[in-house]
Design a protein around this motif. Structure first.
Motif, PDB file in Angstrom:
ATOM      1  N   ASN A   1      40.784  36.836  42.198  1.00  0.00           N
ATOM      2  CA  ASN A   1      42.200  36.489  42.282  1.00  0.00           C
ATOM      3  C   ASN A   1      43.116  37.599  41.754  1.00  0.00           C
ATOM      4  O   ASN A   1      44.326  37.572  41.975  1.00  0.00           O
ATOM      5  CB  ASN A   1      42.465  35.200  41.499  1.00  0.00           C
ATOM      6  CG  ASN A   1      43.792  34.569  41.837  1.00  0.00           C
ATOM      7  OD1 ASN A   1      44.038  34.193  42.991  1.00  0.00           O
ATOM      8  ND2 ASN A   1      44.667  34.447  40.855  1.00  0.00           N
ATOM      9  N   ASP A   2      42.554  38.578  41.067  1.00  0.00           N
ATOM     10  CA  ASP A   2      43.346  39.608  40.408  1.00  0.00           C
ATOM     11  C   ASP A   2      44.254  40.372  41.368  1.00  0.00           C
ATOM     12  O   ASP A   2      45.388  40.714  41.025  1.00  0.00           O
ATOM     13  CB  ASP A   2      42.427  40.601  39.689  1.00  0.00           C
ATOM     14  CG  ASP A   2      42.914  40.894  38.270  1.00  0.00           C
ATOM     15  OD1 ASP A   2      43.640  40.064  37.711  1.00  0.00           O
ATOM     16  OD2 ASP A   2      42.556  41.956  37.742  1.00  0.00           O
ATOM     17  N   ILE A   3      43.765  40.644  42.567  1.00  0.00           N
ATOM     18  CA  ILE A   3      44.523  41.511  43.476  1.00  0.00           C
ATOM     19  C   ILE A   3      45.789  40.863  43.994  1.00  0.00           C
ATOM     20  O   ILE A   3      46.663  41.563  44.510  1.00  0.00           O
ATOM     21  CB  ILE A   3      43.641  41.972  44.671  1.00  0.00           C
ATOM     22  CG1 ILE A   3      43.117  40.768  45.449  1.00  0.00           C
ATOM     23  CG2 ILE A   3      42.525  42.857  44.206  1.00  0.00           C
ATOM     24  CD1 ILE A   3      42.345  41.153  46.706  1.00  0.00           C
ATOM     25  N   LYS A   4      45.932  39.561  43.860  1.00  0.00           N
ATOM     26  CA  LYS A   4      47.143  38.901  44.346  1.00  0.00           C
ATOM     27  C   LYS A   4      48.219  38.792  43.273  1.00  0.00           C
ATOM     28  O   LYS A   4      49.342  38.372  43.539  1.00  0.00           O
ATOM     29  CB  LYS A   4      46.819  37.512  44.905  1.00  0.00           C
ATOM     30  CG  LYS A   4      46.397  36.500  43.864  1.00  0.00           C
ATOM     31  CD  LYS A   4      46.023  35.164  44.489  1.00  0.00           C
ATOM     32  CE  LYS A   4      47.230  34.375  44.933  1.00  0.00           C
ATOM     33  NZ  LYS A   4      46.871  33.007  45.345  1.00  0.00           N
ATOM     34  N   LEU A   5      47.874  39.179  42.036  1.00  0.00           N
ATOM     35  CA  LEU A   5      48.813  39.091  40.929  1.00  0.00           C
ATOM     36  C   LEU A   5      49.638  40.367  40.807  1.00  0.00           C
ATOM     37  O   LEU A   5      49.194  41.446  41.212  1.00  0.00           O
ATOM     38  CB  LEU A   5      48.056  38.854  39.611  1.00  0.00           C
ATOM     39  CG  LEU A   5      47.232  37.571  39.494  1.00  0.00           C
ATOM     40  CD1 LEU A   5      46.460  37.567  38.187  1.00  0.00           C
ATOM     41  CD2 LEU A   5      48.123  36.339  39.601  1.00  0.00           C
ATOM     42  N   PRO A   6      50.843  40.287  40.230  1.00  0.00           N
ATOM     43  CA  PRO A   6      51.591  41.503  39.909  1.00  0.00           C
ATOM     44  C   PRO A   6      50.772  42.399  38.979  1.00  0.00           C
ATOM     45  O   PRO A   6      49.975  41.897  38.169  1.00  0.00           O
ATOM     46  CB  PRO A   6      52.843  40.966  39.202  1.00  0.00           C
ATOM     47  CG  PRO A   6      52.970  39.549  39.654  1.00  0.00           C
ATOM     48  CD  PRO A   6      51.567  39.058  39.867  1.00  0.00           C
ATOM     49  N   LYS A   7      50.956  43.700  39.080  1.00  0.00           N
ATOM     50  CA  LYS A   7      50.118  44.639  38.324  1.00  0.00           C
ATOM     51  C   LYS A   7      50.140  44.371  36.830  1.00  0.00           C
ATOM     52  O   LYS A   7      49.130  44.526  36.145  1.00  0.00           O
ATOM     53  CB  LYS A   7      50.560  46.075  38.612  1.00  0.00           C
ATOM     54  CG  LYS A   7      50.227  46.541  40.019  1.00  0.00           C
ATOM     55  CD  LYS A   7      50.558  48.011  40.210  1.00  0.00           C
ATOM     56  CE  LYS A   7      50.163  48.459  41.619  1.00  0.00           C
ATOM     57  NZ  LYS A   7      50.476  49.898  41.852  1.00  0.00           N
ATOM     58  N   GLU A   8      51.298  43.972  36.300  1.00  0.00           N
ATOM     59  CA  GLU A   8      51.401  43.751  34.861  1.00  0.00           C
ATOM     60  C   GLU A   8      50.663  42.493  34.407  1.00  0.00           C
ATOM     61  O   GLU A   8      50.391  42.317  33.215  1.00  0.00           O
ATOM     62  CB  GLU A   8      52.877  43.664  34.438  1.00  0.00           C
ATOM     63  CG  GLU A   8      53.649  42.479  35.001  1.00  0.00           C
ATOM     64  CD  GLU A   8      54.232  42.753  36.391  1.00  0.00           C
ATOM     65  OE1 GLU A   8      55.036  41.920  36.859  1.00  0.00           O
ATOM     66  OE2 GLU A   8      53.884  43.797  36.993  1.00  0.00           O
ATOM     67  N   GLN A   9      50.292  41.599  35.354  1.00  0.00           N
ATOM     68  CA  GLN A   9      49.588  40.369  35.002  1.00  0.00           C
ATOM     69  C   GLN A   9      48.093  40.440  35.295  1.00  0.00           C
ATOM     70  O   GLN A   9      47.351  39.510  34.974  1.00  0.00           O
ATOM     71  CB  GLN A   9      50.197  39.191  35.775  1.00  0.00           C
ATOM     72  CG  GLN A   9      51.635  38.871  35.409  1.00  0.00           C
ATOM     73  CD  GLN A   9      52.180  37.678  36.176  1.00  0.00           C
ATOM     74  OE1 GLN A   9      51.437  36.879  36.745  1.00  0.00           O
ATOM     75  NE2 GLN A   9      53.510  37.550  36.210  1.00  0.00           N
TER      76      GLN A   9
END
Length: 292
Positions: free
Chosen positions: A131-139
């Motif tokens: 799921n990481d790739i769908k989050l904003p970079k800072e999150q």
């Protein structure tokens, strides 16, 4: 007990984990798409749109984010459930004896519960990495690999969060193991009683595709809750019931988000897992059939 029989009973327990890992290498992109669909809050993007967005913005290799965690999960979860199911079944039946179906279901349920619990830490890291790739970079959590993910969760969130979602993961594992292993076992047994099937690839494929469909239907609501719980930030859900109520606001179909990719992923995964399992049995000196 003959030497070949001893070899059969001692060798087969780890084949399930290896077969599951092999299947995961092929089906991992579908598992990633399923996680992305399940964690949508609005539910407006189709599987085609999600795939297009990932490839366009992250590249094709992004579809394999979290593969190391997926492999770790199979080597813990699937090894445990196959080991318990196969070892117990073989030690409580004699060669040529068929275990009653209700006993297969009960045994698969116990094996699935144990496997689900053991595999929860790797499963949680797998969901987060996917799921990481769908989050904003800072999150983004930016786990380098599965081991790094486990270490970071332990250091930053504590050992309790390594088992975040354990209740739903274990419940789902019970249902998916019943749907996959016990139904595969029973369907294969029934097919082999006819004149149309023998212990070959056609039988393995037929039994496993049917088991995959059954397992998907059994597990999808719990799979959605598991994914949401594992991907949640600390405090996002007070408990499992809170997660249920939030998901219910999306409507009844909210519990079946990602059903198509779940089936498209679980059916091939089930087929590949049992085909690999049976081929290892046949080609590595295992004399007894995988299912009696």
């Amino acid at each position: 007990m003959s030497e070949s029989s001893k070899k059969d009973r001692s060798a087969r327990w780890y084949f399930g984990g290896l077969a599951g890992a092999g299947a995961a290498c092929v089906t991992h992109p579908l598992d990633l798409l399923k996680v992305h669909l399940q964690t949508q809050q609005e539910g407006k993007l189709s599987i085609v749109k999600v795939t297009t967005n990932i490839v366009r913005h992250q590249g094709v290799l992004a579809l394999y984010n979290g593969l190391s965690a997926s492999l770790m999960r199979q080597l813990t979860y699937s090894t445990t459930r196959f080991a318990i199911y196969e070892v117990v079944k073989q030690n409580f039946t004699t060669p040529g004896e068929n275990m009653p179906f209700y006993k297969k279901v009960l045994l698969a349920g116990v094996a699935g519960a144990c496997g689900g619990l053991v595999g929860t830490p790797a499963d949680m890291v797998n969901v987060r990495m996917q799921n990481d790739i769908k989050l904003p970079k800072e999150q983004r959590r930016n786990y380098k690999h599965a081991i790094d993910g486990l270490i970071q969760v332990y250091r930053k969130e504590g050992v309790r969060f390594l088992f975040s979602g354990a209740t739903t993961a274990t419940s789902r594992a019970v249902l998916v193991t019943i749907g996959q292993i016990s139904f595969y076992d029973q369907i294969k047994q029934l097919l082999l009683t006819t004149v149309y099937f023998t212990d070959n690839l056609v039988t393995h494929f037929t039994a496993s595709i049917m088991a995959g469909g059954i397992a998907t239907t059994f597990t999808q609501p719990l799979d959605v809750l598991k994914t949401r719980t594992m991907n949640a930030k600390p405090g996002e859900y007070k408990n499992l019931w809170h997660c249920v109520t939030v998901t219910a606001k999306l409507g009844p179909l909210g519990f079946f988000k990602g059903y198509i990719p779940a089936f498209v992923r679980l059916a091939p995964h089930t087929v590949l897992m049992f085909v690999f399992f049976e081929q290892m049995r046949i080609n590595f000196g295992i004399d007894a059939p995988a299912t009696k």
